[in-house]
Design a protein around this motif. Structure first.
Motif, PDB file in Angstrom:
ATOM      1  N   CYS A  23       0.841  -1.200   0.000  1.00 55.07           N
ATOM      2  CA  CYS A  23       0.000   0.000   0.000  1.00 55.07           C
ATOM      3  C   CYS A  23       0.874   1.248   0.000  1.00 55.07           C
ATOM      4  O   CYS A  23       0.607   2.198  -0.753  1.00 55.07           O
ATOM      5  CB  CYS A  23      -0.934   0.004   1.204  1.00 55.07           C
ATOM      6  N   HIS A  26       2.271   1.743  -3.361  1.00 50.55           N
ATOM      7  CA  HIS A  26       1.217   2.281  -4.226  1.00 50.55           C
ATOM      8  C   HIS A  26       1.054   3.788  -4.012  1.00 50.55           C
ATOM      9  O   HIS A  26       0.983   4.566  -4.978  1.00 50.55           O
ATOM     10  CB  HIS A  26      -0.092   1.547  -3.938  1.00 50.55           C
ATOM     11  N   ASP A  46      -8.956   2.592  -0.820  1.00 54.07           N
ATOM     12  CA  ASP A  46      -9.339   1.834  -2.009  1.00 54.07           C
ATOM     13  C   ASP A  46      -8.351   0.708  -2.300  1.00 54.07           C
ATOM     14  O   ASP A  46      -8.751  -0.398  -2.699  1.00 54.07           O
ATOM     15  CB  ASP A  46      -9.448   2.769  -3.222  1.00 54.07           C
ATOM     16  N   TYR A  47      -7.057   0.974  -2.079  1.00 52.29           N
ATOM     17  CA  TYR A  47      -6.056  -0.065  -2.337  1.00 52.29           C
ATOM     18  C   TYR A  47      -6.200  -1.207  -1.337  1.00 52.29           C
ATOM     19  O   TYR A  47      -6.220  -2.388  -1.726  1.00 52.29           O
ATOM     20  CB  TYR A  47      -4.637   0.507  -2.260  1.00 52.29           C
ATOM     21  N   THR A  49      -8.727  -2.189   0.519  1.00 56.20           N
ATOM     22  CA  THR A  49      -9.952  -2.985   0.343  1.00 56.20           C
ATOM     23  C   THR A  49      -9.912  -3.795  -0.950  1.00 56.20           C
ATOM     24  O   THR A  49     -10.524  -4.867  -1.034  1.00 56.20           O
ATOM     25  CB  THR A  49     -11.199  -2.095   0.385  1.00 56.20           C
ATOM     26  N   SER A  50      -9.169  -3.299  -1.950  1.00 56.15           N
ATOM     27  CA  SER A  50      -9.027  -4.076  -3.188  1.00 56.15           C
ATOM     28  C   SER A  50      -8.234  -5.361  -2.965  1.00 56.15           C
ATOM     29  O   SER A  50      -8.320  -6.297  -3.748  1.00 56.15           O
ATOM     30  CB  SER A  50      -8.340  -3.234  -4.277  1.00 56.15           C
ATOM     31  N   GLN A  51      -7.469  -5.392  -1.880  1.00 54.34           N
ATOM     32  CA  GLN A  51      -6.685  -6.578  -1.524  1.00 54.34           C
ATOM     33  C   GLN A  51      -7.457  -7.500  -0.566  1.00 54.34           C
ATOM     34  O   GLN A  51      -6.883  -8.402   0.033  1.00 54.34           O
ATOM     35  CB  GLN A  51      -5.366  -6.156  -0.871  1.00 54.34           C
ATOM     36  N   GLU A  52      -8.740  -7.210  -0.416  1.00 56.59           N
ATOM     37  CA  GLU A  52      -9.628  -7.963   0.485  1.00 56.59           C
ATOM     38  C   GLU A  52      -9.191  -7.848   1.945  1.00 56.59           C
ATOM     39  O   GLU A  52      -9.442  -8.740   2.767  1.00 56.59           O
ATOM     40  CB  GLU A  52      -9.738  -9.430   0.050  1.00 56.59           C
ATOM     41  N   THR A  98      -3.000  -2.722   8.159  1.00 60.23           N
ATOM     42  CA  THR A  98      -3.997  -3.551   7.479  1.00 60.23           C
ATOM     43  C   THR A  98      -4.456  -4.677   8.386  1.00 60.23           C
ATOM     44  O   THR A  98      -3.689  -5.200   9.208  1.00 60.23           O
ATOM     45  CB  THR A  98      -3.399  -4.159   6.196  1.00 60.23           C
TER      46      THR A  98
END
Length: 265
Positions: A23, A26, A46-47, A49-52, A98
């Protein structure tokens, strides 16, 4: 009580820490002068949550955002805000944690925005070096006081001060676990490190004096004298093999920018 992680738990820690580190990588490719700290928060949320995964800070004891963004004189826990812009010559710390498969991974980095003053560049570089020097002494049989001792010595040798009110911490199934990791102290004191311990090392180093104050929002911590502050953080595993530790949040790319080199434009 300090939680010693099993091999399965360590594997899960590696996974969540990898997401946290990626992250920051990114964000590094997107942060630029003119954007707001709220923009950074949106990119990070957004990043993650995109990684679940889920951003651990969001709603943690009422914290309203997904990451902490601490600019210039802000030491830590800065709240992302659409009104707070980052400009050429600023430094901005982004603290990412995270939550993935029931484990937390915690890391932060201070980024240079464009060309900063030489004394600020030195502050950022020395802060990174303080963290890495402390990580280097982590091994079974070493003491937690060794961490603070090496950070304090290096910071003071370079004319900087160490924030004492905030510290690193154990991490795993809980965002904050035992033990506390002080960034000042005496060598040979404190709890003995054992394989399977996971904790953060996250020194906050000030250009001026060490004193800080908490703003009325209940979260944002700033230097009392208005001097600038830098911070870096990794999540560390104590190991029986190798050099005695593993940096779980080590970036897989852009290592030069991880310690403040290569200003973001």
């Amino acid at each position: 009580m300090i939680n010693i992680k099993s091999e399965r738990e360590i594997d899960l820690m590696r996974e969540t820490c990898r997401i946290a580190s990626s992250c920051l990588d990114h964000l590094e490719s997107h942060i630029q002068a003119g954007m707001s700290t709220e923009d950074i928060n949106t990119l990070a949320h957004d990043y993650i949550t995109s990684q679940e995964a889920w951003p651990s800070p969001l709603n943690y004891h009422g914290f309203p955002k997904s990451v902490c963004t601490s600019k210039n004189e802000v030491i830590c826990h800065g709240i992302p805000d659409p009104k707070v812009k980052i400009e050429e010559g600023d430094i901005i710390n982004v603290d990412v944690t995270t939550y993935y498969k029931k484990f937390h991974g915690d890391t932060n980095r201070t980024f240079l925005v464009g060309k900063v003053l030489p004394e600020i560049q030195k502050l950022v570089e020395v802060t990174y070096q303080c963290m890495m020097a402390a990580i280097a002494i982590v091994r079974p049989g070493a003491h937690l006081g060794d961490i603070g001792a090496v950070i304090q010595e290096m910071a003071h040798d370079n004319g900087f001060s160490v924030v004492e009110e905030y510290c690193g911490h154990g991490i795993g199934r809980e965002f904050h676990e035992a033990p506390q990791i002080l960034h000042y102290g005496k060598k040979g004191t404190g709890t003995e490190m054992k394989p399977g311990m996971t904790f953060t090392i996250e020194p906050m180093i000030n250009l001026g004096k060490k004193h800080c104050r908490l703003l009325d929002d209940g979260w944002t911590v700033v230097t009392k004298d208005g001097s600038w502050s830098a911070q870096f953080e990794h999540t560390i595993l104590v190991t029986e093999s190798g050099n005695g530790h593993e940096i779980l949040t080590l970036s897989s790319q852009n290592h030069s920018k991880e310690h403040g080199h290569g200003p973001i434009s």
